[in-house]
Design a protein around this motif. Sequence first.
Motif, mmCIF file in Angstrom:
data_model
loop_
_atom_site.group_PDB
_atom_site.id
_atom_site.type_symbol
_atom_site.label_atom_id
_atom_site.label_comp_id
_atom_site.label_asym_id
_atom_site.label_seq_id
_atom_site.Cartn_x
_atom_site.Cartn_y
_atom_site.Cartn_z
ATOM 1 N N HIS A 259 0.788 -1.253 0.052
ATOM 2 C CA HIS A 259 -0.092 0.120 0.186
ATOM 3 C C HIS A 259 0.783 1.394 -0.053
ATOM 4 O O HIS A 259 2.130 1.142 0.390
ATOM 5 C CB HIS A 259 -0.937 0.066 1.099
ATOM 6 C CG HIS A 259 -0.191 0.189 2.374
ATOM 7 N ND1 HIS A 259 0.206 1.333 2.969
ATOM 8 C CD2 HIS A 259 -0.152 -0.905 3.313
ATOM 9 C CE1 HIS A 259 0.873 1.128 4.141
ATOM 10 N NE2 HIS A 259 0.603 -0.039 4.426
ATOM 11 N N THR A 260 0.256 2.526 -0.187
ATOM 12 C CA THR A 260 1.004 3.692 -0.258
ATOM 13 C C THR A 260 1.043 4.211 1.233
ATOM 14 O O THR A 260 0.231 4.005 2.001
ATOM 15 C CB THR A 260 0.268 4.608 -1.429
ATOM 16 O OG1 THR A 260 -0.805 4.823 -0.637
ATOM 17 C CG2 THR A 260 0.141 4.028 -2.514
ATOM 18 N N PRO A 261 2.012 5.402 1.174
ATOM 19 C CA PRO A 261 2.545 6.017 2.478
ATOM 20 C C PRO A 261 0.951 6.508 3.008
ATOM 21 O O PRO A 261 0.614 6.832 4.088
ATOM 22 C CB PRO A 261 3.258 7.192 2.188
ATOM 23 C CG PRO A 261 4.058 6.639 0.905
ATOM 24 C CD PRO A 261 3.009 5.991 0.200
ATOM 25 N N GLU A 262 -0.029 7.020 1.965
ATOM 26 C CA GLU A 262 -1.381 7.871 2.454
ATOM 27 C C GLU A 262 -2.153 6.839 2.938
ATOM 28 O O GLU A 262 -3.222 7.345 3.859
ATOM 29 C CB GLU A 262 -1.862 8.340 1.193
ATOM 30 C CG GLU A 262 -1.257 9.572 0.520
ATOM 31 C CD GLU A 262 -0.038 9.210 -0.441
ATOM 32 O OE1 GLU A 262 0.430 7.999 -0.467
ATOM 33 O OE2 GLU A 262 0.689 9.935 -0.737
ATOM 34 N N GLU A 263 -1.964 5.572 2.959
ATOM 35 C CA GLU A 263 -2.968 4.699 3.559
ATOM 36 C C GLU A 263 -2.308 4.018 5.006
ATOM 37 O O GLU A 263 -3.162 3.128 5.579
ATOM 38 C CB GLU A 263 -3.093 3.198 2.600
ATOM 39 C CG GLU A 263 -3.492 3.878 1.286
ATOM 40 C CD GLU A 263 -3.806 2.563 0.293
ATOM 41 O OE1 GLU A 263 -4.971 2.065 0.338
ATOM 42 O OE2 GLU A 263 -2.725 2.270 0.016
ATOM 43 N N THR A 322 8.075 8.564 1.442
ATOM 44 C CA THR A 322 7.372 8.467 0.086
ATOM 45 C C THR A 322 8.388 7.665 -0.892
ATOM 46 O O THR A 322 8.160 6.640 -1.656
ATOM 47 C CB THR A 322 6.983 9.369 -0.615
ATOM 48 O OG1 THR A 322 5.850 10.023 0.236
ATOM 49 C CG2 THR A 322 6.460 9.270 -1.814
ATOM 50 N N ASN A 323 9.762 8.259 -0.655
ATOM 51 C CA ASN A 323 10.951 7.573 -1.318
ATOM 52 C C ASN A 323 11.185 6.135 -0.964
ATOM 53 O O ASN A 323 11.570 5.400 -1.915
ATOM 54 C CB ASN A 323 12.031 8.432 -1.288
ATOM 55 C CG ASN A 323 11.945 9.936 -1.990
ATOM 56 O OD1 ASN A 323 11.301 9.955 -2.922
ATOM 57 N ND2 ASN A 323 12.853 10.951 -1.591
ATOM 58 N N LEU A 324 11.007 5.934 0.269
ATOM 59 C CA LEU A 324 11.082 4.673 0.742
ATOM 60 C C LEU A 324 10.355 3.719 0.264
ATOM 61 O O LEU A 324 10.729 2.563 -0.179
ATOM 62 C CB LEU A 324 11.250 4.685 2.252
ATOM 63 C CG LEU A 324 11.399 3.242 3.046
ATOM 64 C CD1 LEU A 324 12.515 2.432 2.704
ATOM 65 C CD2 LEU A 324 11.047 3.609 4.383
ATOM 66 N N TYR A 325 8.959 4.303 0.198
ATOM 67 C CA TYR A 325 7.940 3.382 -0.167
ATOM 68 C C TYR A 325 8.092 3.106 -1.588
ATOM 69 O O TYR A 325 7.848 1.517 -2.058
ATOM 70 C CB TYR A 325 6.816 3.785 -0.008
ATOM 71 C CG TYR A 325 6.062 3.414 1.371
ATOM 72 C CD1 TYR A 325 4.671 2.558 1.440
ATOM 73 C CD2 TYR A 325 6.542 3.746 2.627
ATOM 74 C CE1 TYR A 325 4.183 2.315 2.690
ATOM 75 C CE2 TYR A 325 6.181 3.465 3.769
ATOM 76 C CZ TYR A 325 4.880 2.467 3.759
ATOM 77 O OH TYR A 325 4.258 2.303 5.091
ATOM 78 N N ASN A 326 8.633 4.058 -2.440
ATOM 79 C CA ASN A 326 8.610 3.825 -3.751
ATOM 80 C C ASN A 326 9.914 2.678 -4.143
ATOM 81 O O ASN A 326 9.883 2.010 -5.002
ATOM 82 C CB ASN A 326 9.120 5.193 -4.550
ATOM 83 C CG ASN A 326 7.919 6.098 -4.494
ATOM 84 O OD1 ASN A 326 6.540 5.730 -4.717
ATOM 85 N ND2 ASN A 326 8.068 7.166 -4.852
ATOM 86 N N SER A 327 10.996 2.894 -3.228
ATOM 87 C CA SER A 327 12.178 1.978 -3.635
ATOM 88 C C SER A 327 11.714 0.560 -3.388
ATOM 89 O O SER A 327 12.508 -0.231 -3.869
ATOM 90 C CB SER A 327 13.314 2.536 -2.659
ATOM 91 O OG SER A 327 12.776 2.169 -1.157
ATOM 92 N N VAL A 328 10.827 0.174 -2.565
ATOM 93 C CA VAL A 328 10.355 -1.254 -2.197
ATOM 94 C C VAL A 328 9.176 -1.333 -2.834
ATOM 95 O O VAL A 328 8.389 -2.429 -2.337
ATOM 96 C CB VAL A 328 10.231 -1.315 -0.768
ATOM 97 C CG1 VAL A 328 11.494 -0.969 -0.072
ATOM 98 C CG2 VAL A 328 9.084 -0.574 -0.034
ATOM 99 N N ASN A 329 8.735 -0.835 -3.758
ATOM 100 C CA ASN A 329 7.344 -0.993 -4.778
ATOM 101 C C ASN A 329 5.992 -1.040 -3.450
ATOM 102 O O ASN A 329 5.295 -1.835 -4.014
ATOM 103 C CB ASN A 329 7.557 -2.145 -5.394
ATOM 104 C CG ASN A 329 8.650 -2.116 -6.412
ATOM 105 O OD1 ASN A 329 8.682 -1.097 -6.972
ATOM 106 N ND2 ASN A 329 9.106 -3.253 -6.809
#
Length: 378
Positions: A259-263, A322-329
Motif C-alpha cells: 500500500h502507499t504512505p497515504e494509507e 514516500t521515497n522509501l515506499y517507492n524504492s520497495v514498490n
Amino acid sequence: MRKITFKLLSNLSTRYITNGIILIIILFTYGIIGSYFIMDLNLIDSIYYTVITMATVGYGDYIPTTGIQKLFATTLALSGVALLAYVFNVILSNFQEKIGIFSKGAKKMRTIQNMDTYYILCGYGRVGKVVYNELNQRHQNVVIFEKNEELCENFEESTSSIILNKDATEDDLISKLAGKKCKSVIISTGDDVTNLFIVLTIRETNPDAWIVSRVSKSENFTRLRKAGADKLVSPEIIGGKDLYLESAKPHLLRLTVQHTPEEIFDEFEIIAKHECTLENIDYHIPGIETPLSRDIKTMDLEDGKRYQNFLKNNEEAMESLTNLYNSVNNIHSHLISGPNRNTLNELVKSLEKQETIIGKNLTDKEIAKITKKEIKRE
C-alpha cells in the motif's frame, strides 16, 4: 639481551625458588653439624668445609680418615652435586619456557602487524565466541584479548585470528592496537566494571576508535556511554525480547502487504480497532533477502494520529517516507501480535478490504522471490 635474560630469570616461579632455598638450608645445616661433631672442626672451619664439599671443590685441607667421616663427606658431596643439578635444571627449564613464551608472543605480534585491518575482541566467553564466529564467517581479521587461558585451550590461531592471554584493563597493548588499523573494538565481557575500564583505557589514547560494548545492567548504560562507548548492546535485553516473541508465536502474525504512505493511518486504525499490537515493519528491497527493519511496538491509536499529523506538517519527512515506499514498490511486512488467533484472522479480513495482502507468515527468502519478480515485471 641482558635485560631480557634478567627479566626471564626474575619471573622464576616462587615455588621453585622456595623449594631450592629450603633444600640448601637443610643441606648446609647438615654439613655444619656433621663437620663440627664428626670431623671435629670448629664452627668457622665447619662452615668452610661444608661449602667446599657441597661445591665439590675439595682443596684437601681436611681429609676424612675414619669410616664415619668418609661416609659423611660422601653424602655431603653427593647431596651438593644433586642440589646444584636440581637448581640448574629448574633455572634452565624456566629459562627455556620463558624464551618459548617470549618467542610465541613476538610471533603473534608479527602476525598482527602483517594484518591490513582487524577487529579487537575483548572477552572470549559465551558471548565473545558468538561474536568471533560472526567475524570469522565474514573472513575478518580478529585480535582477541582473554586473560583466562582455559577458555582459549581449543582456539586455533591463524594468520587472521590471534588470541592474547592478557588483561585488557591492565595491559597498555590494547591502546596501541586500537589505532588506525583497528576497524572496531568489541567488548563482550560479562562484567560492566571491566567493560568500563577497557573503554576508558582505549578512549584515553584513541579518541577516534569505534567502541561497541556489552552492558548487563540498565543503570550502567549512561556510565559506559559517558566513558566513550559508541554503541551499547545488552544480550539480556535482546534475549528477553526474543523470549517474548517466541512465547507469543501462537499469537503473532507476519503480514506482507502492499500500500502507499497515504494509507498508513487507515491501516493502523484497523490494527488498533482489533486491539492488536504492531511490533515492527520490514521494508523489502526488491531482490534482496534481508529487509530493512524498524521496531514499532504500539497499539495506541493516538500514536498513529500523532504520526499522521507529523507527516502532514513535515514535507521533508513525508517525501523521505514516500521515497522509501517507492524504492520497495510499496511492499513491506508487519509483525502483529494479538490476543488470540481468531482476532488475527478477523484483522486480516478487515485489512483485505483496505490494501493488497501478498501473504501471511512468509519467509524473507519467499518475499525476496516475489520482489524479484516485481523487478522483472517493470
